[in-house]
Each structure stands twice: as structure tokens, then as C-alpha cells.
Design a protein around this motif. Structure first.
Motif, PDB file in Angstrom:
ATOM      1  N   HIS A 173      23.846  35.410  40.894  1.00 45.10           N
ATOM      2  CA  HIS A 173      23.669  34.889  42.262  1.00 45.10           C
ATOM      3  C   HIS A 173      23.284  36.034  43.189  1.00 45.10           C
ATOM      4  O   HIS A 173      23.572  37.196  42.898  1.00 45.10           O
ATOM      5  CB  HIS A 173      24.986  34.275  42.751  1.00 45.10           C
ATOM      6  CG  HIS A 173      26.092  35.293  42.871  1.00 45.10           C
ATOM      7  ND1 HIS A 173      26.779  35.774  41.792  1.00 45.10           N
ATOM      8  CD2 HIS A 173      26.606  35.940  43.946  1.00 45.10           C
ATOM      9  CE1 HIS A 173      27.678  36.670  42.192  1.00 45.10           C
ATOM     10  NE2 HIS A 173      27.590  36.800  43.501  1.00 45.10           N
ATOM     11  N   ASP A 229      24.343  37.257  47.043  1.00 47.35           N
ATOM     12  CA  ASP A 229      25.432  36.921  47.961  1.00 47.35           C
ATOM     13  C   ASP A 229      24.864  36.216  49.184  1.00 47.35           C
ATOM     14  O   ASP A 229      23.837  36.632  49.733  1.00 47.35           O
ATOM     15  CB  ASP A 229      26.205  38.178  48.375  1.00 47.35           C
ATOM     16  CG  ASP A 229      27.092  38.681  47.241  1.00 47.35           C
ATOM     17  OD1 ASP A 229      27.457  37.877  46.363  1.00 47.35           O
ATOM     18  OD2 ASP A 229      27.406  39.883  47.228  1.00 47.35           O
ATOM     19  N   HIS A 252      23.015  39.458  41.065  1.00 49.00           N
ATOM     20  CA  HIS A 252      24.015  40.119  40.228  1.00 49.00           C
ATOM     21  C   HIS A 252      24.931  39.092  39.582  1.00 49.00           C
ATOM     22  O   HIS A 252      24.960  37.938  39.992  1.00 49.00           O
ATOM     23  CB  HIS A 252      24.820  41.121  41.060  1.00 49.00           C
ATOM     24  CG  HIS A 252      25.446  40.532  42.291  1.00 49.00           C
ATOM     25  ND1 HIS A 252      24.747  40.250  43.443  1.00 49.00           N
ATOM     26  CD2 HIS A 252      26.724  40.147  42.528  1.00 49.00           C
ATOM     27  CE1 HIS A 252      25.566  39.739  44.344  1.00 49.00           C
ATOM     28  NE2 HIS A 252      26.777  39.659  43.819  1.00 49.00           N
TER      29      HIS A 252
HETATM   30 FE   LIG Z   1      28.348  38.473  44.527  1.00 49.31          FE
END
Ligand SMILES: [Fe+2]
Ligand SMILES: O=C(O)CCC(=O)C(=O)O
Length: 308
Positions: A166, A168, A220
């Protein structure tokens, strides 16, 4: 190609700007004294998390889903104390139960306060240095929000513990962690496990939208296998005031406002029906991610911040 850079002192002018334009992170390396404090606090908090019930993580773009023990806290403003207001905690994320666990954790473990403060200080400092460099005026800091998730990853009910791939859903996120398991992705399948001797700052998908594509988010994921030691992390997600109009980077004229809606951005980021995020070509997720084209829903009319 760099996936992140190690910054040993105050960043050279333009360094963080360059890294985040490239979708890479910046590691603010700890002094030996800071390292000792951060490591002791991570160990103490990891122990205290052992007793919490495991929660499901959100399935990432690669559908990895695994349990973790976690709670979160938050502050109104960057560099201000944690706010004890439960209504504020519950308003910030689609996970009000995590906020209630945070309030209960603080209440039940008053001795953990100093350790949480130690980690918060490192996270806040790295966020403030980075925020200034991406063009967020210091006068905005009191109106920003920071949500802190405190996590222990240990496979309890599954083969692995972690979070699927994903970006952030934040402007910037900063994290400290004690064990391997975090992987950062770039195009062409380049992946790296960042070093853990500093505070890592990653550009988020809201920074991408607000800056109209100047900055790329870092994709990440986290995976800790059954044989690995449990892993601790504390992650700080910096965001603009939610559901507000945010003047665009570098000043604004009327109408040049970013309609901030954190939940809509997160949903858009994880929309598997889309097939975008075109520069992203890591190990193929089940379906491709969507581009950060901006939130779907319109934000409220008021500008929470003045162009800086
Ligand atoms: Fe994250
Ligand atoms: O725990 C980590 O290393 C990263 C956590 C993370 O990516 C997140 O909470 O969004």
C-alpha cells in the motif's frame, strides 16, 4: 536506483524534495544516544503489546492480510502532546476501535507514557524537518493532525503477520521499527529493506495529490513469518485537517484548493477495480493499483488553512 537515502545531519537544501519527487524515503539516522533511548522504548512497548488481542490488517494491493496487535493515539498539531480526547481519536480513521484501545492502553499502562513520548519525539522531529521541505508552512503545524499507530507483528493465527502492499494515505509518514520485514517498492520490481538505525519518512498518497503529482508515494508492505522474532513499529501519519479545503503547495489563488478527504483517498488508493498507478510495476498485485487522481468526494467549503 536509491530506494531511500540516509541523512546524517540536517538535510541539504533540496535533498528531501529530490528524494520524495522520486517516491523514495529518507532515513534520519539516530545519534548513539537517541538510538539507545528509542531501542529501549521499543522493547518495553513491544512487551506490553503482547497481551492485546490480534486484529486483522487491511488487505493490501497484493492481498496479503495478517494479524497484528496494535492501538493508536493522536495529536492535534505537529509537535504537540498526545490528545486524550476520545472523540478526536475516533474521528481520525476508519478504525475507532483502535483509538479506544489506545485510550484504554494509556489508562491501563501509565508507565508506558514515557516510552511513547520518546518515540513520538523522534517521529515528530523527522516529520517536521520533512514537512518544511515539501512546502508546508510552519504556521500550519498547529492545524495538522498526527495519528500514531503502535504495532506488534507476530503470527498468532496465521502463517505470517504484516500488512499488504500500500501507499500510506497520509501527507507524510514516519516510522521506527526494531526488526526486518518492511519492504519498499519502486518500479521495475526494485525492492529494498530499509536500515533500522534511524527514523524513516515516506511520502504518502495525499502529498502526491496535494502537490499535483510533484511527489510520488512510496509503496511498501510488511511481512513477518512464523519463524521470525515478533516485530515492533510505531508509525506517525501526518495529515492536513480532514474534510477541508487546503491551499495548494506554494501558495494559491482562489480556486486552487485541494479538497482533502482522507478516507476517500485511502479507498481510491486501494480500489482494485481501477488498474492504474501507472508508474508502479513492482511484483504484480492481484490487480493493479489506481492513480492518485484526487479524492472522489468533494470536501467542505471552508479553508482550514491560509496559503503560506
Ligand atoms: Fe504503511
Ligand atoms: O510497521 C511497519 O514497518 C510499517 C507499517 C505500515 O506500513 C503502516 O502501518 O502503514
Amino acid at each position: 536506483m536509491h530506494m531511500y537515502a540516509r541523512l546524517l545531519g540536517p538535510a541539504d537544501a533540496g535533498e528531501i524534495d529530490r528524494l520524495f519527487r522520486d517516491g523514495t524515503g529518507a532515513l534520519f539516522v539516530w545519534t548513539p544516544r537517541e538510538a539507545a533511548g528509542v531501542e529501549a522504548s521499543m522493547a518495553a512497548l513491544k512487551d506490553l503489546l503482547t497481551g492485546l488481542a490480534p486484529q486483522d490488517t487491511f488487505p493490501g494491493l497484493d492481498r496479503l492480510r495478517a494479524d497484528r496487535q496494535s492501538f493508536w493515539l493522536a495529536s492535534r498539531g505537529l509537535g504537540t502532546p498526545f490528545t486524550p480526547d476520545p472523540a478526536f481519536l475516533e474521528s481520525l480513521d476508519g478504525d475507532p476501535a483502535g483509538g479506544r484501545r489506545g485510550a484504554a492502553f494509556l489508562h491501563g499502562n501509565p508507565q508506558a507514557g514515557a516510552d511513547l513520548e520518546t518515540l513520538k519525539e523522534s517521529l515528530d522531529r523527522a516529520l517536521a524537518l520533512s514537512a518544511a521541505e515539501v512546502g508546508i508552512p510552519r504556521s500550519w503545524y498547529p492545524a495538522l493532525t498526527v495519528r500514531y499507530r503502535v504495532i506488534r507483528y507476530a503470527p498468532l493465527r496465521r502463517r505470517s503477520a504484516g500488512i499488504g502492499m500500500h501507499p500510506d494515505g497520509s501527507v507524510l509518514s514516519a516510522l521506527v521499527t526494531d526488526r526486518p520485514g518492511l519492504t519498499l517498492w519502486r518500479d521495475a520490481g526494485t525492492a529494498v529493506q530499509p536500515a533500522r538505525d534511524g527514523t524513516l519518512v515516506l511520502p504518502g498518497s495525499i502529498l502526491h495529490r496535494w502537490s499535483e503529482g510533484r511527489y510520488d508515494p512510496t509503496f511498501h508492505r510488511v511481512e513477518v513469518g512464523r519463524d521470525a522474532e515478533p516485530k515492533f513499529s510505531m508509525v506517525a501519519f501526518l495529515n492536513f485537517p480532514d474534510r477541508s479545503g487546503i491551499p495548494r503547495r506554494g501558495g494559491t489563488t482562489a480556486g486552487r484548493v485541494f479538497p482533502n478527504d482522507v478516507q476517500a483517498c485511502k479507498e481510491d488508493d486501494m480500489d482494485r477495480g481501477g488498474g492504474h498507478w501507472q508508474r508502479f510495476a513492482g511484483p504484480r498485485p492481484a490487480t493493479e493499483p489506481r492513480p492518485a487522481t484526487g479524492p472522489r468526494s468533494a470536501a467542505g467549503p471552508a479553508n482550514a488553512l491560509r496559503a503560506g
